[in-house]
Design a protein around this motif. Structure first.
Motif, PDB file in Angstrom:
ATOM      1  N   UNK A 279     -10.142   7.815  -0.769  1.00 48.25           N
ATOM      2  CA  UNK A 279      -9.356   6.581  -0.830  1.00 48.25           C
ATOM      3  C   UNK A 279     -10.012   5.522  -1.703  1.00 48.25           C
TER       4      UNK A 279
ATOM      5  N   UNK B  81      -5.157   3.251  -2.554  1.00 48.54           N
ATOM      6  CA  UNK B  81      -3.842   3.238  -1.917  1.00 48.54           C
ATOM      7  C   UNK B  81      -3.210   1.847  -1.962  1.00 48.54           C
ATOM      8  N   UNK B  82      -4.043   0.821  -1.821  1.00 47.00           N
ATOM      9  CA  UNK B  82      -3.509  -0.546  -1.825  1.00 47.00           C
ATOM     10  C   UNK B  82      -3.706  -1.231  -3.172  1.00 47.00           C
TER      11      UNK B  82
ATOM     12  N   UNK C  45       0.843  -1.194   0.000  1.00 49.08           N
ATOM     13  CA  UNK C  45       0.000   0.000   0.000  1.00 49.08           C
ATOM     14  C   UNK C  45       0.877   1.243   0.000  1.00 49.08           C
TER      15      UNK C  45
ATOM     16  N   UNK D 273       1.700   5.023   1.070  1.00 45.86           N
ATOM     17  CA  UNK D 273       1.448   6.128   1.986  1.00 45.86           C
ATOM     18  C   UNK D 273       1.546   7.415   1.179  1.00 45.86           C
ATOM     19  N   UNK D 274       0.403   8.008   0.837  1.00 44.38           N
ATOM     20  CA  UNK D 274       0.426   9.216   0.009  1.00 44.38           C
ATOM     21  C   UNK D 274      -0.935   9.902   0.079  1.00 44.38           C
ATOM     22  N   UNK D 275      -0.977  11.144  -0.312  1.00 43.68           N
ATOM     23  CA  UNK D 275      -2.244  11.852  -0.413  1.00 43.68           C
ATOM     24  C   UNK D 275      -3.064  11.286  -1.552  1.00 43.68           C
ATOM     25  N   UNK D 276      -4.376  11.455  -1.464  1.00 46.35           N
ATOM     26  CA  UNK D 276      -5.252  10.887  -2.489  1.00 46.35           C
ATOM     27  C   UNK D 276      -5.847  11.959  -3.413  1.00 46.35           C
ATOM     28  N   UNK D 277      -5.515  13.228  -3.140  1.00 45.40           N
ATOM     29  CA  UNK D 277      -6.184  14.303  -3.886  1.00 45.40           C
ATOM     30  C   UNK D 277      -5.834  14.376  -5.351  1.00 45.40           C
ATOM     31  N   UNK D 278      -4.685  13.837  -5.744  1.00 43.50           N
ATOM     32  CA  UNK D 278      -4.281  13.924  -7.150  1.00 43.50           C
ATOM     33  C   UNK D 278      -4.393  12.577  -7.855  1.00 43.50           C
TER      34      UNK D 278
END
Lengths: 389, 389
Positions: free
Chosen positions: B71, B88-89, B20, B22-27
């Motif tokens: 997410x 993410x995953x 998975x 670890x990062x922002x999901x906005x982009x």
């Protein structure tokens, strides 16, 4: 045995020491705890606090913009501090003291540049959003080498920043196509003492509120060649102005349908502007001097908070009738309100009660209270996707 | 020794097996690879592909909505499959086959409910967004126990869903305050064969396009008591209609200032509506039958793609002059366009070239091409924060 142990430490360290959260960032928000130089990281799905980050300096009048992925909050402090906060790992990723006295900032349309507007020394500095490396320094010079305080800094489409010069009475547009060599367009004599600025949600019109006179200055960014025009001229004519305890904020620019709702300076009134001709359409009497005037995202209501000594209440204006239909009383020191992006709930900071409150916007009922130490601004990560926020 | 080893496996498993990010999901965004039943997960900051997720069934005419944290993507397949994809995953978190033939879906304002509109059997099913548990089944019954195909399903403020019944010629509003007991309001005789629906960005007006007649049906959700009115009546009067190879989509509803731009059915034209009185203001001749008509987020341009056999081009309309100012030629099979939320770039899927292209919206220059297998819809996670998307 020894090697295994070492590996284990490495692995567990990667997992635990950072204490980073694997989660989406779209429902995150920051609450400024101004007296402590700290922020709380909260989430708006279950309305809970996640973490607290300290060491951000003087956060009176702090504001925040977000990286385009929503992971990082850029916090602009009054002391000139610019801090890049990692919301997932709840820590300060980078921090620079970029001036002696700062008032706000903006992030470029493409998310690659952070601009900060400064009082002392007056000007704008532009940083790389990743590294916080200084890319450009734009002194706000006017007259005989004087430097003006800069206010009302916003991003605009086309990698531009727009801002106003309090002392000089000017609006500047900085084209950042080449970030190390900004191209500045100056608009002079726009009116006395612009105190704040805003940009319409589509990024077309920049408006500066004028403290030195009754009215506002408007620039059409689709047609800068047409220059700055005055709107709402003499809106307070013949009225006795009250002492202004707190300057209204224009950032919470409320556009609902083809009307805009803005705070009047020194009056207990919200002005309604017809966006088709930019004239005053109505004036709504309210409980005090408005500070933030914000439209619920569906545009059916406009919520207003007030300056001292009337800062214990929030009033709700119905957009169809242009009347105050509800008055809430969160308590002394209502400093800010932020709607969740689709508008189902609103977060309100109540400084003197050390609380942040969450209201259902359909019923206007209080849903939840979270403890916070002298909370002021509330900034949701969904701002990452909006022009001018 | 043994215990250390076990711990190590546990730790490394937690880190690595899931893989998975670890990062922002906005982009983040999703690209549908329709022929493969797969989606690509991409990011719009550096414009790269991140991962691919398979096993999503028949993705012809697939659409996507996002959880409020950004997410999870809910993918609606043509085969009635509803898949919850963890961005993410990069895996399918949950999947249900909820009907035999589905056409689209929506997520409630508060993010807690997923609604799916079905052709066979005709109706709407509502699921818990976390668990995908079925909460409500709303059969679209009419006439003598017949069931209608359902199209044009959108979310509306106040935990409501709005949709249209193709066979029945009706619009229904479902109030989901109690998710297990929807309260339905029916609007009958709205016109023949509504083929798609949309809601204005503020969530106020629901519009159904009518295939069976020239015109559209409009419902003011602030005033449902006023009923449904006809707008743009007889827009094709006296014109020879062309065979319709592909129904236009209304989801890419383009509002720019106080004008809306919508595709005409069976004509090589984009209709311009004056939102003040909902009348036709202009008609813009274009290269083919428009499919998606989308406003650049700053509202200065409207981009249009076309149905077969004219689907190799994209045209750009200037909102001030209402003229086509640019024509791009991405290649055969331009199926969809999606602007980045602040509008600096646009993503275009070019099915027959197995490519997704990214253009700079200021210069209209091609910036990047990514390989994708028969790409169709492109859906950015920032939709999580918009009403009606």
């Amino acid at each position: 045995m020894k090697r295994w142990w070492l590996l284990l430490v490495l692995f567990s360290g990667a997992l635990l020491a950072d204490d980073c959260a694997l989660r989406g960032t779209g429902d995150l928000a920051i609450v400024i705890e101004r007296a402590d130089g700290a922020v709380q990281i909260v989430e708006t799905t279950h309305n809970t606090a996640i973490a607290r980050v300290e060491g951000l300096g003087d956060l009176s009048h702090a504001s925040v913009v977000y990286s385009r992925d929503g992971r990082y909050a850029y916090v602009f402090g009054r002391d000139g501090g610019l801090s890049k906060v990692d919301l997932l790992c709840a820590r300060v990723e980078k921090r620079v003291i970029q001036s002696g006295n700062s008032i706000g900032g903006a992030i470029s349309q493409d998310g690659r540049l952070i601009a900060v507007s400064n009082y002392t020394p007056g000007g704008v500095k532009v940083f790389d959003a990743d590294s916080l490396e200084l890319l450009a320094d734009i002194p706000a010079t006017w007259g005989n080498g004087l430097r003006s305080k800069v206010i009302g800094l916003v991003d605009a489409p086309g990698r531009r920043f727009v801002f106003s010069l309090w002392d000089a009475g000017e609006i500047w547009v900085a084209d950042m196509q080449d970030p190390r060599h900004p191209r500045i367009t100056r608009f002079r004599d726009i009116g006395r003492n612009p105190y704040d600025g805003l940009i319409t949600p589509d990024g077309r019109y920049y408006i500066a509120g004028l403290f030195g006179e009754d009215g506002m200055a408007q620039l059409d960014l689709w047609h800068p060649e047409r220059g700055v025009r005055r709107i709402l001229d003499h809106y307070g004519r013949g009225e006795k102005k009250l002492p202004v305890y707190k300057m209204p904020h224009l950032e919470g620019w409320a556009v609902a349908g083809d009307r805009a709702f803005v705070p009047a300076v020194g009056l207990h009134a919200v002005l309604v502007i017809d966006l088709r001709d930019w004239r005053e359409l109505a004036r709504i009497p309210v409980h005090g001097q408005p500070v933030f005037v914000e439209a619920r995202p569906d545009g059916r209501e406009v919520w207003v908070n007030f300056a001292f000594p009337n800062n214990e209440k929030v009033q709700i204006i119905d957009v169809e009738t242009l009347k105050v239909t509800h008055t809430l009383e969160p308590g002394k020191g209502v400093l800010h309100m932020e709607f969740e992006p689709r508008g189902e709930e609103v977060w309100i900071s109540v400084r003197d009660r050390d609380r942040v409150q969450v209201y259902d916007t359909a019923t206007h009922r209080l849903l939840r209270e979270l403890p916070a130490r002298k909370p002021s601004g509330i900034f949701m990560a969904a701002r990452a996707h909006r022009i001018g926020l």
